[in-house]
Design a protein around this motif. Sequence first.
Motif, PDB file in Angstrom:
ATOM      1  N   SER A  10       0.859  -1.190   0.000  1.00 59.72           N
ATOM      2  CA  SER A  10       0.000   0.000   0.000  1.00 59.72           C
ATOM      3  C   SER A  10       0.895   1.240   0.000  1.00 59.72           C
ATOM      4  CB  SER A  10      -0.906  -0.006   1.237  1.00 59.72           C
ATOM      5  OG  SER A  10      -1.731   1.133   1.256  1.00 59.72           O
ATOM      6  N   LEU A  11       1.089   1.824  -1.167  1.00 50.75           N
ATOM      7  CA  LEU A  11       1.946   2.997  -1.290  1.00 50.75           C
ATOM      8  C   LEU A  11       1.119   4.260  -1.066  1.00 50.75           C
ATOM      9  CD1 LEU A  11       4.105   2.128  -4.460  1.00 50.75           C
ATOM     10  CD2 LEU A  11       4.464   1.466  -2.065  1.00 50.75           C
ATOM     11  N   PRO A  12       1.578   5.178  -0.197  1.00 51.31           N
ATOM     12  CA  PRO A  12       0.818   6.404   0.082  1.00 51.31           C
ATOM     13  C   PRO A  12       0.977   7.444  -1.021  1.00 51.31           C
ATOM     14  CG  PRO A  12       2.857   6.431   1.313  1.00 51.31           C
ATOM     15  CD  PRO A  12       2.821   5.101   0.596  1.00 51.31           C
ATOM     16  N   ILE A  13       0.480   7.097  -2.197  1.00 47.49           N
ATOM     17  CA  ILE A  13       0.595   7.970  -3.372  1.00 47.49           C
ATOM     18  C   ILE A  13      -0.808   8.191  -3.934  1.00 47.49           C
ATOM     19  CG2 ILE A  13       1.429   8.126  -5.756  1.00 47.49           C
ATOM     20  CD1 ILE A  13       3.858   6.465  -4.895  1.00 47.49           C
ATOM     21  N   TYR A  14      -1.113   9.441  -4.240  1.00 54.25           N
ATOM     22  CA  TYR A  14      -2.399   9.762  -4.864  1.00 54.25           C
ATOM     23  C   TYR A  14      -2.135  10.703  -6.034  1.00 54.25           C
ATOM     24  CZ  TYR A  14      -7.448  10.367  -5.191  1.00 54.25           C
ATOM     25  OH  TYR A  14      -8.737  10.341  -5.634  1.00 54.25           O
ATOM     26  N   PRO A  15      -2.859  10.528  -7.146  1.00 53.61           N
ATOM     27  CA  PRO A  15      -2.614  11.398  -8.302  1.00 53.61           C
ATOM     28  C   PRO A  15      -3.085  12.828  -8.046  1.00 53.61           C
ATOM     29  CG  PRO A  15      -4.472   9.935  -8.719  1.00 53.61           C
ATOM     30  CD  PRO A  15      -3.866   9.486  -7.430  1.00 53.61           C
TER      31      PRO A  15
END
Length: 419
Positions: free
Chosen positions: A272-277
């Motif tokens: 679960s990578l804490p990346i959002y576009p």
Amino acid sequence: MHVIVLGAGLLGTTSAYYLRQLGHEVTVVDRQATPAAETSFANGGQISVSHAEPWANPGAPAKLLKWLGQEDAPLLFRLRADMRQWLWGLQFLRECTPARTRHNIEQIVRLGTYSRSELQALRAERGIEYDQRTQGILHFYTSQKEFDAAEAPAQQMRDLGCDRRVISADEAVKLEPALAHIRPQLAGATYTAEDESGDANRFARELVKRCEEDGVRFLMSHTVTALRTAGGEIDHVEATDAEGRFQRLRADAYVLAMGSLSPVYAQTLGLSLPIYPAKGYSVTMPVKDASKAHQVSLTDDEFKLVFSRLGDRLRIAGTAELNGYDRDLNRVRCEAIVRRTEELFPGAGDTEQAQFWTGLRPATPSNVPLIGRSRVGKLFLNTGHGTLGWTHACGSGKSIARIVSGMRPELDFAFQPGA
């Protein structure tokens, strides 16, 4: 060792370059036909170590509430029934404390300073041209409150070795005469002489040529369909080419550098990578009147816009919209950028020939990227750079190449555990 790099954007191409320099066999896979065709295609063009204050800072929550629902807001949360967006937002709020902000600035400055030096060395060694300018970056403020708030972060950056000097409005106009038009509105500015600007897409294309000369293999127009594991590590990558033909690709190590798509692929592996576009916008227009156009790269902190001069073109980019993977051009936001540009530099650019663009930037809540070894065997991360992918590209690429090679990185940074 054979390494597959997933993604041919700025982070993927720099990773490939430095991996090859360390003697590895390298293959790069990307769904686009040309490199840096997405996030970095028409970005702001700044190599901006001084742009180290993260979006998440003590003043951010109040601004976000003020901007909520405002169509042309510099930072717009377009609330959705999207659990990933809400979780990211909660993490963002946790990063807004003074202590977290100071920590994140430290990480961003360290990586930025190192990366800028590596870019300069690479440019000199390989003779790469990309409309680069080395006239520094000027942050200007038309709000006294914003200018006063800039002093503490600027001081921290100076303490970390980024010489971001606070200067008067008159000094700002002297450095960039095009600001004379708004001198009455200027509260002040900061200036970082060592920062630079240039065309990131052109740089990536030129670097790919150098990589190919060195033996790196690029599989363009290849869409990655799955990352397959066996025994707790990556076993192979599945992809289809432009004709839809299936391919199974194997290597000794894999670098995930797929920008805002990174968490989508990582999720299938239990990561679960804490990346959002974060959707950013840019406007590119020809210079109409050179006497009115800026020469120094500029940052309008109040409106979250950056201005770069790329040869005979003006590039204005910025704002962020958190709205999932939507890439539709919002005319209101595009026109807001043009309107602000005309307010600042009336007649400088040919607005009739303005070209609009939008791209998804892979943003972490802290603005600190994910670089290093993942929990999945053979999988390494070089992603989550948000608005600073161009600034951090060379330093991140060299660092992940050293980590993959079992070497220590050359800088003190919060690399992923195990790196």
